[in-house]
Design a protein around this motif. Structure first.
Motif, PDB file in Angstrom:
ATOM      1  N   LEU A   1       0.690  -1.132  -0.062  1.00 10.69           N
ATOM      2  CA  LEU A   1       0.015  -0.059  -0.081  1.00 10.69           C
ATOM      3  C   LEU A   1       0.886   1.132   0.036  1.00 10.69           C
ATOM      4  O   LEU A   1       0.459   2.328  -0.514  1.00 10.69           O
ATOM      5  CB  LEU A   1      -0.713   0.033   1.024  1.00 10.69           C
ATOM      6  CG  LEU A   1      -2.084  -1.072   1.379  1.00 10.69           C
ATOM      7  CD1 LEU A   1      -2.906  -0.970   2.478  1.00 10.69           C
ATOM      8  CD2 LEU A   1      -2.886  -0.902  -0.041  1.00 10.69           C
ATOM      9  N   ARG A   2       1.951   1.135   0.870  1.00  2.00           N
ATOM     10  CA  ARG A   2       3.017   2.448   0.601  1.00  2.00           C
ATOM     11  C   ARG A   2       3.472   2.758  -0.747  1.00  2.00           C
ATOM     12  O   ARG A   2       3.340   3.832  -1.168  1.00  2.00           O
ATOM     13  CB  ARG A   2       4.103   2.171   1.652  1.00  2.00           C
ATOM     14  CG  ARG A   2       5.137   3.255   1.690  1.00  2.00           C
ATOM     15  CD  ARG A   2       6.150   3.055   2.809  1.00  2.00           C
ATOM     16  NE  ARG A   2       7.222   4.140   2.439  1.00  2.00           N
ATOM     17  CZ  ARG A   2       7.061   5.463   3.130  1.00  2.00           C
ATOM     18  NH1 ARG A   2       5.881   5.621   3.835  1.00  2.00           N
ATOM     19  NH2 ARG A   2       7.812   6.381   3.079  1.00  2.00           N
ATOM     20  N   ALA A   3       3.978   1.522  -1.502  1.00  2.00           N
ATOM     21  CA  ALA A   3       4.203   1.673  -2.924  1.00  2.00           C
ATOM     22  C   ALA A   3       3.174   2.166  -3.785  1.00  2.00           C
ATOM     23  O   ALA A   3       3.397   2.959  -4.739  1.00  2.00           O
ATOM     24  CB  ALA A   3       4.633   0.303  -3.492  1.00  2.00           C
ATOM     25  N   HIS A   4       1.890   1.815  -3.594  1.00  5.46           N
ATOM     26  CA  HIS A   4       0.663   2.096  -4.344  1.00  5.46           C
ATOM     27  C   HIS A   4       0.530   3.722  -4.124  1.00  5.46           C
ATOM     28  O   HIS A   4       0.315   4.437  -5.104  1.00  5.46           O
ATOM     29  CB  HIS A   4      -0.578   1.549  -3.750  1.00  5.46           C
ATOM     30  CG  HIS A   4      -1.960   1.888  -4.320  1.00  5.46           C
ATOM     31  ND1 HIS A   4      -2.317   1.722  -5.612  1.00  5.46           N
ATOM     32  CD2 HIS A   4      -3.059   2.771  -3.648  1.00  5.46           C
ATOM     33  CE1 HIS A   4      -3.414   2.472  -5.791  1.00  5.46           C
ATOM     34  NE2 HIS A   4      -3.954   2.985  -4.647  1.00  5.46           N
ATOM     35  N   LEU A   5       0.584   4.191  -2.805  1.00  5.81           N
ATOM     36  CA  LEU A   5       0.401   5.755  -2.753  1.00  5.81           C
ATOM     37  C   LEU A   5       1.540   6.469  -3.081  1.00  5.81           C
ATOM     38  O   LEU A   5       1.235   7.771  -3.538  1.00  5.81           O
ATOM     39  CB  LEU A   5       0.153   6.040  -0.924  1.00  5.81           C
ATOM     40  CG  LEU A   5      -1.255   5.338  -0.506  1.00  5.81           C
ATOM     41  CD1 LEU A   5      -1.220   5.942   0.966  1.00  5.81           C
ATOM     42  CD2 LEU A   5      -2.356   6.160  -1.183  1.00  5.81           C
ATOM     43  N   SER A   6       2.703   5.962  -2.936  1.00  4.15           N
ATOM     44  CA  SER A   6       4.018   6.822  -3.218  1.00  4.15           C
ATOM     45  C   SER A   6       3.972   7.105  -4.763  1.00  4.15           C
ATOM     46  O   SER A   6       4.335   8.172  -5.068  1.00  4.15           O
ATOM     47  CB  SER A   6       5.279   5.876  -2.987  1.00  4.15           C
ATOM     48  OG  SER A   6       5.556   5.811  -1.565  1.00  4.15           O
ATOM     49  N   ALA A   7       3.218   6.203  -5.773  1.00  5.15           N
ATOM     50  CA  ALA A   7       3.244   6.348  -6.876  1.00  5.15           C
ATOM     51  C   ALA A   7       2.223   7.549  -7.326  1.00  5.15           C
ATOM     52  O   ALA A   7       1.961   7.868  -8.663  1.00  5.15           O
ATOM     53  CB  ALA A   7       2.808   5.272  -7.633  1.00  5.15           C
TER      54      ALA A   7
END
Length: 633
Positions: free
Chosen positions: A87-93
């Protein structure tokens, strides 16, 4: 009318009392954040059925964003750590870094109050596994594997994964130079800013091979040359009469000239101050040594001559009279100038007598005669010991040069001269400066940074930058080991260099002592990022001094550190720009200085580090006396 969203009421005296928010907007580290926007982005992920984002204090009392998600049955990750990372990777993008939650907590349902609203008090405190952590992932492909091996070697680690972060592992600018040099040897060129902008191994590996250093033109002057013409000098524009004037200054004429090229921007500034000084020289560096007897002294002098014979920078003279632009001239043979003097007997120590007699505030050396090293020897009164005073000019050396010179002298004295590597010519740097990015590349950067700065930043009102240093006072402090360790720990946690922390700290000092939020101060750049092949061990003056601007408003500390790190990374791409060009890009009208305070951050190694107990030093100077570089004695 702009509505801030703050809920306030008027007090009888006309002041406003803050009551809270009329919406869900929160402020963390100086940024205003709409939690609903983050939750909406989370709901776009296939694993998430519902989500809410709140701010709650961590164990240190700092506010952090925490996301609580209800997963889609059968879709969500089985491990909390995997959920957090995904989820962190999803939001970071999709969102800026300051809007990405620190923790992600998976719930079966969101807790509600009896009237159906979110029960914020019932939201659980995040456990450790709710935080996205870096796990080891083996490098993929040949380039990632090679890069991981270089990192492991430079950082002293057993293994490095493709998701590891250079600065979190303890990297710094000095190691970055060594990394770039080793990549250059493997034909994997890279821009210096990429090391700082993409510090994750997999991302950095993707950038490798996309940058080529400036091709250094060949030196057309050979030992068989009977004459030197303008066409033989690709790194300086001189007419034939100007070349003839240079030849006349060199003992032995053409046969003793190895090369002629232009000065670097910092050398230009230092030469200007040498010519400006009416007495003494602000960039003449003095040091002293003592030897047990005359025999030991003679062996040292022979070893030093051996090192001078190896390196072109130590056989370089400077000529400017009658020339359209100053030139540095490399001699083929440059014997050391050694003068023996007699000292008086009495209570006055011999080293103090030497220091007074050759005080750089009153003493000068002829820059047109190589080497720019003058040695004075004297027998210590009432003793068999011999004293050696050395005067070296800053035009030919920086800290790395000094360390390399001492290391090579020790190697020669130890019978290991054959182990010394091939010396790198200083002309490599001049080629990078003259044939690489020019003013047209540097000017837009400095205009964007400095155009709206129309007043000098002068801590304590100290605006005089042209003194000779005679009134300067010096204080030294060594950082306590506990503070040193905390700085290193915080730098790794934030993924930045310790230099970034020190620059922000010095910026706070400058801001508070000058009464400004937008501060400009000088920073001494290593200068070897764009120094060409072999720059990590080459001798010469690679360093440069340039302005850095920091905006010290209400932004939180961590975000300010990251902003400082990003600004320094940008500045590194222009490390050999002219300070005069940078000042012209500001709104400060000459002759007023753009700044009067300077920070020289240096990562100490070898002898310097051992003398400081292995601790780092931040050398900060206020009331700077020159526009070239600080003189540190």
């Amino acid at each position: 009318m702009y509505r801030s969203g703050d809920l306030v009421r008027y007090l009888p005296d006309g002041n406003l009392e803050y009551l809270g928010r009329s919406d869900d907007q929160i402020k963390i580290r100086g940024f205003r954040i709409e939690p609903g926007e983050i939750a909406a982005r989370l709901n776009e992920h296939a694993w998430v059925r519902d989500a809410v984002v709140v701010a709650r204090e961590d164990r240190a009392g700092e506010p952090r964003l925490v996301a609580y998600v209800v997963g889609v049955p059968g879709e969500a990750a089985s491990e909390p750590g995997e959920l957090a990372a995904t989820l962190r990777a999803h939001l970071s993008a999709r969102l800026p870094e300051y809007m990405v939650p620190s923790a992600f907590v998976c719930l079966e349902v969101l807790p509600l109050t009896p009237n159906g609203k979110l029960d914020r008090k019932a939201l659980p405190v995040p456990e450790d596994d709710a935080y996205a952590r870096r796990t080891y992932e083996a490098p993929r492909g040949e380039i990632e594997t090679v890069l991981a091996g270089l990192w492991a070697e430079l950082l002293g680690l057993e293994r490095v994964g493709r998701r590891d972060h250079f600065f979190e592992l303890g990297g710094h600018s000095l190691l970055a130079v060594q990394l770039m040099e080793r990549l250059r040897r493997l034909s994997l060129g890279i821009e210096v800013r990429a090391v700082f902008a993409t510090p994750v191994l997999a991302d950095l590996a993707a950038c490798l091979g996309n940058h080529q250093d400036v091709r250094v033109p060949a030196n057309l002057i050979t030992q068989q040359s009977q004459a030197i013409t303008p066409q033989m000098l690709p790194l300086i524009a001189l007419t034939q009469p100007e070349i003839d004037r240079i030849v006349a200054t060199v003992p032995g004429g053409v046969g003793n000239i190895q090369d002629i090229y232009a000065l670097s921007p910092l050398q230009d500034g230092i030469l200007f101050h040498h010519l400006l000084a009416s007495q003494g020289d602000p960039y003449l560096l003095l040091s002293q040594m003592v030897f047990a007897d005359r025999g030991v002294l003679e062996r040292y002098l022979a070893a030093l001559q051996h090192v001078v014979d190896r390196h072109d920078m130590l056989r370089t003279a400077f000529v400017w009279a009658g020339l359209s632009s100053p030139a540095q001239v490399v001699w083929r043979r440059a014997p050391l100038d050694v003068t023996e003097v007699a000292l008086e007997d009495g209570d006055d120590p011999g080293h103090e007598q030497l220091k007074r007699r050759f005080d750089p505030r009153r003493h000068r050396i002829d820059l047109s005669q190589a080497p720019l090293i003058r040695l004075v020897t004297a027998r210590e009164p009432g003793s068999e010991r011999w004293l050696l005073l050395s005067l070296q000019h800053h035009l030919i050396r920086d800290q790395t040069t000094s360390e390399v010179m001492h290391a090579e002298v020790r190697a020669v004295l130890g019978g290991r001269a054959h182990e010394l590597g091939t010396p790198q010519p200083f002309r490599n740097l001049i080629a990078q400066v003259r044939l690489g990015a020019g003013p047209q590349a540097h000017e837009p950067f400095f205009r964007a940074m400095l155009a709206d700065i129309d007043e000098p930043t002068t801590p304590f009102g100290l605006s005089e930058v042209r003194g000779d240093g005679s009134l300067a006072q010096e204080a030294q402090r060594v950082l306590p080991q506990a503070l040193h360790d905390r700085l290193r720990s915080h730098a790794r946690r934030l993924g930045v260099s310790v230099a970034s922390l020190c620059h922000l700290a010095w910026g706070q000092v400058v801001a508070r002592s000058s009464g400004r939020e937008q501060v400009v101060f000088g920073t001494v750049l290593f200068g070897r990022m764009h120094g060409g092949a072999g720059a990590d061990r080459a001798m010469g003056l690679f360093m440069n001094t340039l302005p850095v601007r920091l905006d010290l408003d209400g932004t939180g500390v961590e975000d300010s550190v990251r902003a400082t790190h990003a600004r320094l990374a940008e500045l590194l791409a222009h490390e050999h720009a002219s300070l005069a060009l940078a000042q012209r890009c500001s709104g400060v009208v000459a002759p007023a200085p753009l700044f009067s305070a300077l920070l020289n951050y240096r990562h100490n190694t070898s002898m310097a580090a051992s003398e400081a107990g292995g601790r780092m030093r931040c050398l900060a100077c206020s009331g700077w006396r020159g526009r070239g570089a600080p003189t540190i004695r």
